[in-house]
Design an enzyme around this catalytic site. Structure first.
Site, PDB file in Angstrom:
ATOM      1  N   GLU A 140     -13.517  80.795  -4.091  1.00 18.39           N
ATOM      2  CA  GLU A 140     -13.884  80.432  -5.464  1.00 18.39           C
ATOM      3  C   GLU A 140     -12.637  80.257  -6.307  1.00 18.39           C
ATOM      4  O   GLU A 140     -11.648  80.949  -6.095  1.00 18.39           O
ATOM      5  CB  GLU A 140     -14.682  81.569  -6.108  1.00 18.39           C
ATOM      6  CG  GLU A 140     -16.093  81.589  -5.667  1.00 18.39           C
ATOM      7  CD  GLU A 140     -16.877  82.722  -6.310  1.00 18.39           C
ATOM      8  OE1 GLU A 140     -16.273  83.525  -7.048  1.00 18.39           O
ATOM      9  OE2 GLU A 140     -18.073  82.769  -6.054  1.00 18.39           O
ATOM     10  N   LYS A 142     -10.172  81.048  -9.132  1.00 22.63           N
ATOM     11  CA  LYS A 142      -9.919  82.284  -9.870  1.00 22.63           C
ATOM     12  C   LYS A 142      -9.670  81.877 -11.321  1.00 22.63           C
ATOM     13  O   LYS A 142      -8.637  81.305 -11.651  1.00 22.63           O
ATOM     14  CB  LYS A 142      -8.707  83.007  -9.294  1.00 22.63           C
ATOM     15  CG  LYS A 142      -8.403  84.312  -9.990  1.00 22.63           C
ATOM     16  CD  LYS A 142      -7.332  85.057  -9.220  1.00 22.63           C
ATOM     17  CE  LYS A 142      -6.856  86.331  -9.855  1.00 22.63           C
ATOM     18  NZ  LYS A 142      -6.909  86.436 -11.288  1.00 22.63           N
ATOM     19  N   ASP A 144      -8.873  81.846 -15.147  1.00 21.93           N
ATOM     20  CA  ASP A 144      -7.891  82.583 -15.938  1.00 21.93           C
ATOM     21  C   ASP A 144      -8.433  82.796 -17.346  1.00 21.93           C
ATOM     22  O   ASP A 144      -8.062  82.114 -18.287  1.00 21.93           O
ATOM     23  CB  ASP A 144      -6.576  81.807 -15.976  1.00 21.93           C
ATOM     24  CG  ASP A 144      -5.448  82.674 -16.485  1.00 21.93           C
ATOM     25  OD1 ASP A 144      -5.664  83.886 -16.654  1.00 21.93           O
ATOM     26  OD2 ASP A 144      -4.364  82.128 -16.721  1.00 21.93           O
ATOM     27  N   TYR A 251     -19.687  84.962 -11.442  1.00 20.71           N
ATOM     28  CA  TYR A 251     -19.311  84.916 -10.036  1.00 20.71           C
ATOM     29  C   TYR A 251     -19.671  86.164  -9.262  1.00 20.71           C
ATOM     30  O   TYR A 251     -19.319  86.284  -8.095  1.00 20.71           O
ATOM     31  CB  TYR A 251     -17.812  84.635  -9.874  1.00 20.71           C
ATOM     32  CG  TYR A 251     -16.924  85.542 -10.706  1.00 20.71           C
ATOM     33  CD1 TYR A 251     -16.289  85.035 -11.824  1.00 20.71           C
ATOM     34  CD2 TYR A 251     -16.736  86.865 -10.374  1.00 20.71           C
ATOM     35  CE1 TYR A 251     -15.479  85.837 -12.607  1.00 20.71           C
ATOM     36  CE2 TYR A 251     -15.926  87.686 -11.155  1.00 20.71           C
ATOM     37  CZ  TYR A 251     -15.302  87.161 -12.264  1.00 20.71           C
ATOM     38  OH  TYR A 251     -14.509  87.960 -13.038  1.00 20.71           O
ATOM     39  N   LYS A 354      -2.957  83.357  -5.120  1.00 16.77           N
ATOM     40  CA  LYS A 354      -2.596  82.775  -6.408  1.00 16.77           C
ATOM     41  C   LYS A 354      -1.774  81.492  -6.265  1.00 16.77           C
ATOM     42  O   LYS A 354      -1.102  81.273  -5.254  1.00 16.77           O
ATOM     43  CB  LYS A 354      -1.781  83.796  -7.212  1.00 16.77           C
ATOM     44  CG  LYS A 354      -2.452  85.154  -7.302  1.00 16.77           C
ATOM     45  CD  LYS A 354      -2.881  85.514  -8.672  1.00 16.77           C
ATOM     46  CE  LYS A 354      -1.720  85.898  -9.533  1.00 16.77           C
ATOM     47  NZ  LYS A 354      -2.185  86.470 -10.812  1.00 16.77           N
ATOM     48  N   CYS A 445      21.213  79.296 -43.229  1.00 13.57           N
ATOM     49  CA  CYS A 445      20.862  78.343 -42.176  1.00 13.57           C
ATOM     50  C   CYS A 445      22.062  78.126 -41.247  1.00 13.57           C
ATOM     51  O   CYS A 445      23.169  77.858 -41.724  1.00 13.57           O
ATOM     52  CB  CYS A 445      20.440  77.020 -42.802  1.00 13.57           C
ATOM     53  SG  CYS A 445      20.245  75.710 -41.588  1.00 13.57           S
ATOM     54  N   CYS A 448      23.496  74.373 -41.960  1.00 14.07           N
ATOM     55  CA  CYS A 448      24.057  73.880 -43.222  1.00 14.07           C
ATOM     56  C   CYS A 448      24.486  74.994 -44.151  1.00 14.07           C
ATOM     57  O   CYS A 448      25.056  74.734 -45.206  1.00 14.07           O
ATOM     58  CB  CYS A 448      23.064  72.965 -43.922  1.00 14.07           C
ATOM     59  SG  CYS A 448      21.658  73.841 -44.594  1.00 14.07           S
ATOM     60  N   CYS A 461      14.923  77.153 -44.023  1.00 16.07           N
ATOM     61  CA  CYS A 461      16.195  76.766 -44.620  1.00 16.07           C
ATOM     62  C   CYS A 461      15.872  76.068 -45.935  1.00 16.07           C
ATOM     63  O   CYS A 461      14.977  75.231 -45.997  1.00 16.07           O
ATOM     64  CB  CYS A 461      16.925  75.801 -43.676  1.00 16.07           C
ATOM     65  SG  CYS A 461      18.139  74.760 -44.492  1.00 16.07           S
ATOM     66  N   CYS A 467      20.412  69.356 -45.080  1.00 16.93           N
ATOM     67  CA  CYS A 467      20.636  70.061 -43.818  1.00 16.93           C
ATOM     68  C   CYS A 467      20.547  69.064 -42.667  1.00 16.93           C
ATOM     69  O   CYS A 467      19.507  68.444 -42.461  1.00 16.93           O
ATOM     70  CB  CYS A 467      19.589  71.162 -43.654  1.00 16.93           C
ATOM     71  SG  CYS A 467      19.685  71.971 -42.049  1.00 16.93           S
TER      72      CYS A 467
HETATM   73  S1  IVH Z   1     -14.102  88.558  -7.808  1.00 13.43           S
HETATM   74  C1  IVH Z   1     -16.614  91.796  -8.615  1.00 13.43           C
HETATM   75  N1  IVH Z   1     -14.052  86.086  -8.473  1.00 13.43           N
HETATM   76  O1  IVH Z   1      -9.623  87.890 -11.569  1.00 13.43           O
HETATM   77  C2  IVH Z   1     -15.508  91.046  -8.017  1.00 13.43           C
HETATM   78  N2  IVH Z   1     -12.765  87.608  -9.748  1.00 13.43           N
HETATM   79  O2  IVH Z   1      -7.962  90.843 -10.639  1.00 13.43           O
HETATM   80  C3  IVH Z   1     -14.457  90.806  -9.007  1.00 13.43           C
HETATM   81  N3  IVH Z   1     -11.535  86.557 -11.591  1.00 13.43           N
HETATM   82  O3  IVH Z   1     -10.180  90.488 -13.547  1.00 13.43           O
HETATM   83  C4  IVH Z   1     -13.428  89.979  -8.526  1.00 13.43           C
HETATM   84  N4  IVH Z   1     -12.206  84.513 -11.201  1.00 13.43           N
HETATM   85  O4  IVH Z   1     -12.122  89.004 -13.535  1.00 13.43           O
HETATM   86  C5  IVH Z   1     -13.601  87.307  -8.758  1.00 13.43           C
HETATM   87  N5  IVH Z   1     -14.100  83.824  -8.936  1.00 13.43           N
HETATM   88  C6  IVH Z   1     -13.664  85.050  -9.218  1.00 13.43           C
HETATM   89  C7  IVH Z   1     -12.787  85.299 -10.286  1.00 13.43           C
HETATM   90  C8  IVH Z   1     -12.345  86.605 -10.521  1.00 13.43           C
HETATM   91  C9  IVH Z   1     -11.461  85.278 -11.976  1.00 13.43           C
HETATM   92  C10 IVH Z   1     -10.785  87.640 -12.253  1.00 13.43           C
HETATM   93  C11 IVH Z   1     -11.486  88.938 -12.318  1.00 13.43           C
HETATM   94  C12 IVH Z   1     -10.394  89.962 -12.270  1.00 13.43           C
HETATM   95  C13 IVH Z   1      -9.213  89.201 -11.839  1.00 13.43           C
HETATM   96  C14 IVH Z   1      -8.676  89.733 -10.547  1.00 13.43           C
END
Ligand code: IVH
Length: 710
Positions: A140, A142, A144, A251, A354, A445, A448, A461, A467
């Site tokens: 999946e 991840k 942010d 998720y 990552k 500044c 100048c 400034c 300037c």
């Molecule tokens: S699974 C219950 N899946 O990444 C399982 N985490 O340290 C929890 N995160 O704070 C982890 N996308 O919030 C999972 N598709 C995804 C995610 C995900 C983002 C975040 C999660 C956690 C951090 C990992």
């Protein structure tokens, strides 16, 4: 919009799902039981439409129909006091809080082990297979954003909390309720108790628009969508949250069962619910309950396929409308997950692979102060060069005096540098303090020598155009706004250094090809090209002209609004501060900047020189429609109307003779209420007896008055 078929998942026997009639009998003609019944059907239909729109991305009805259903529901609930907590009308409710409360999580919200190295993922897979035999994975994105726990009881959203320390989080229920893609009521046949984990984020396009708005207002930009989402989610006033676009992907099922006790009985298995055999089954079931998942997730047979998935997703990273920082590789089979269990901090059945970091740690070698076009002084850290997300970074913003103080940053310190998308790199925090002294900003500044003045934490400034640093910035900004190619910051620096431009941007037009060609790195052709570019920029639209001269907090949008209000440059030059304030989108601060700019003799001279035929020439006036259909009316807008920005709506009524102002008073004729409206304006309207119009009624009014909406 072409209307899609309502699917088999649509509520049966609900007249408001497919081609609903949107003209209703007056509310007064309904009995209470008829109203109650109709309201419930409307809620059910609107929940379905939300689901189709936000989760399925496949709406069944168009905006107008949706708005009509929504406002009918609102009317019924108001007239008969029928509002229920899970009604779609209740996304924004409740008073601002003094602080966010805390919530104990249903099961601990643990974190993930992570790495950016493929070999570490292989090692994770090998360990897993040693312990439980062959496994398959789900991969999946991840996300942010910010991790949240959302709890549903009997299908109703009852609680939402941030992750906090994993055991206890902050209660953000009121704010999460404002997120359109988070259902207030689940669909289908969910368990009586359900706790799900998801990630709240701000879509990138929304982030950019929101940041641009902040900058134009003179506020500091958020460094990245994640910070913007965090600030928004932790807002104390949910009406503010509602005005900023957040979204959410789910998720994971944290717990599910007949009751909370039942659902958490097996919490020792490491956040695994009892009901699902595989993670993939959760992924498929969550959207059936109306909870949005990311379709990019995939089941893969082995770790090499997971690595390949991550590389493929990495290629798409920049084109997605949300930030992701890697891929989460999860063991699919829940029985195997249970066997693997957790450590104190991590799930042992999942691993985050990552992408290359967009943040790194490096050392501050020195600090310089950069002077912007409006004289703003920005402290910039010169860094030991470091690669951040594939780009070498050697400078990063330290923002302003307050930020420097808060971080306590000094020369020689090890700092964490971040970069998000197109945003310039910035220093996020000090990781190790090695210097005795923190950095002081200069009192004069650095370019100048003029005295520095502070507005809040921000230093300016006072040298104005005297300037050279400001002149360089003005010059390149001028070229940028007028789309003049070949005059970036470096070239502007040369023009100023070599004295080709000594006092103001207008001099740019007075330089001959020979003079320009004599600059280092320039030649006959490039000089000629620049002259051509300048020629092509002649007679710009008034808005562009006003934006190009660099008035504080007057970017292209505000400049366009000012141009639309006054029509000609002469009218702008004659305007008073009060006149400027009557422009929609111009408040007292910006009106003050405009007045200050045009009152300054020197600026007026520059403007006059620019409008001379030998230079930019007269800016093209804006045709003001002499329309009067809405003469004398004053509108206030709140909430969003699909397909229109607030500015467009204000423009529309203004073009037809009305006023558009930003707060409700006794002089307001109508409050136009879009989606997720602000409560304050509505309360003020109620106090002042100002009638509300929903979007449909607003367009009807325009129609009645003969306004032609193109
Ligand atoms: S699974 C219950 N899946 O990444 C399982 N985490 O340290 C929890 N995160 O704070 C982890 N996308 O919030 C999972 N598709 C995804 C995610 C995900 C983002 C975040 C999660 C956690 C951090 C990992």
């Amino acid at each position: 919009m072409p209307e899609a078929e309502a699917g088999a998942d649509a509520p049966a026997n609900n007249p408001y799902v497919r081609d609903p009639a949107t003209s209703f009998a007056p509310v007064e003609q309904l009995s209470e039981s008829e109203a109650t019944e109709q309201a419930e059907l409307l809620r059910e239909a609107i929940h379905y439409h939300d689901y189709r729109y936000y989760v399925g991305n496949d709406p069944v009805v168009g905006d107008r129909t949706y708005d009509a259903l929504f406002s009918r529901l609102q009317d019924l609930e108001d007239a008969f006091e029928l509002a229920t907590p899970d009604s779609p009308t209740q996304r924004v409710g409740g008073e601002p809080l003094d602080e966010l409360g805390t919530v104990d999580h249903v099961v601990p919200m643990l974190s993930l082990d992570s790495s950016g190295e493929a070999d570490d993922v292989r090692e994770f897979a090998a360990r897993v297979e040693r312990e439980v035999g062959a496994v398959e994975f789900v991969c999946e994105p991840k996300f942010d954003g910010l991790s949240v726990e959302v709890v549903y009881e009997d299908g109703r959203l009852v609680r939402a909390a941030t992750r906090g320390d994993g055991e206890t989080g902050e209660d953000v229920t009121a704010n999460v309720r404002t997120i359109d893609s988070v259902p207030l009521r689940l669909r289908g046949d969910p368990p009586s108790f359900l706790a799900v984990r998801g990630e709240v984020y701000m879509p990138r396009d929304a982030f950019q628009a929101y940041n641009a708005e902040r900058v134009e207002r003179g506020d500091d930009a958020f460094a990245n969508p994640r910070n913007a989402a965090a600030g928004t989610l932790r807002q104390l006033d949910p009406t503010v949250t509602a005005e900023r676009p957040l979204d959410c992907f789910f998720y994971d099922v944290l717990a599910a069962g007949e009751s909370e006790a039942d659902a958490t009985a097996d919490a020792s298995r490491g956040g695994l619910d009892g009901g699902f055999e595989s993670h993939w089954a959760e992924h498929v079931t969550l959207p059936e309950w109306g909870l949005k998942v990311d379709d990019r997730s995939e089941q893969v047979p082995d770790v090499e396929a997971a690595i390949e998935f991550r590389n493929r997703l990495g290629d798409q990273r920049e084109s997605l409308n949300y930030e992701i920082d890697g891929v989460v590789v999860k063991v699919d089979d829940r029985a195997q997950c249970a066997e693997l269990g957790t450590t104190a901090r991590h799930y042992r059945w999942a691993f985050a692979y990552k992408f290359p970091a967009r943040e790194e740690v490096t050392t501050v070698a020195d600090v310089v102060v950069q002077v912007g076009r409006t004289g703003r002084l920005t402290p910039v850290a010169l860094l030991e060069p470091v690669e951040v997300g594939g780009v070498t970074v050697s400078r990063a913003s330290l923002h302003n005096r307050d930020e420097i103080e808060a971080m306590g940053v000094g020369i020689g310190d090890a700092v964490r540098v971040q970069r998000a998308g197109d945003v310039i790199p910035y220093v996020a925090e000090v990781v190790e303090s090695r210097s005795e002294e923190t950095i002081d900003l200069p009192e004069t500044c650095p370019r100048c020598g003029s005295p520095v003045e502070y507005e809040g934490p921000i230093a300016f400034c006072t040298g104005g155009l005297a300037c050279p640093a400001q002149l360089v910035q003005r010059l390149s900004y001028f070229a940028d706004v007028l789309d003049v190619e070949g005059l970036g910051e470096r070239a502007a620096e040369q023009f100023v250094e070599e004295g080709l431009v000594a006092d103001d941007v207008a001099e740019l037009f007075d330089r001959s090809v020979e003079e320009i060609a004599a600059l280092e790195g320039w030649g006959e052709t490039s000089a000629q090209n620049l002259r051509e570019e300048l020629k092509a920029a002649r007679h710009p639209p008034l808005g562009q002209f006003l934006a190009s001269v660099g008035i504080r907090e007057v970017g292209p949008t505000v400049a366009r609004d000012v141009a639309a209000e006054f029509g000609t440059l002469d009218a702008v030059l004659d305007a008073t501060e009060e006149d400027f304030q009557s422009v929609a989108g111009v408040g007292s601060v910006v009106a003050g900047h405009l007045r200050e700019f045009f009152e300054n003799e020197r600026n007026r001279r520059v403007v006059e020189r620019l409008r001379d035929e030998s230079r930019l020439g007269e800016p093209e006036p804006v045709e003001r429609e002499a329309a009067t259909e809405l003469d004398g009316l004053t509108f206030v807008f709140t909430g969003s109307v699909e397909g229109w920005t607030r500015g467009d709506l204000q423009d529309l009524v203004q073009r037809h003779g009305a006023n558009a102002v930003s707060s409700v008073s006794g002089n307001t004729d109508y409050l136009v209420v879009g989606e997720s409206p602000g409560q304050t304006k509505r309360d003020d309207a109620a106090d002042e007896g100002v009638p509300e119009l929903d979007a449909g009624a607003f367009f009807d009014l325009l129609d009645e008055r003969g306004v032609d909406i193109e």
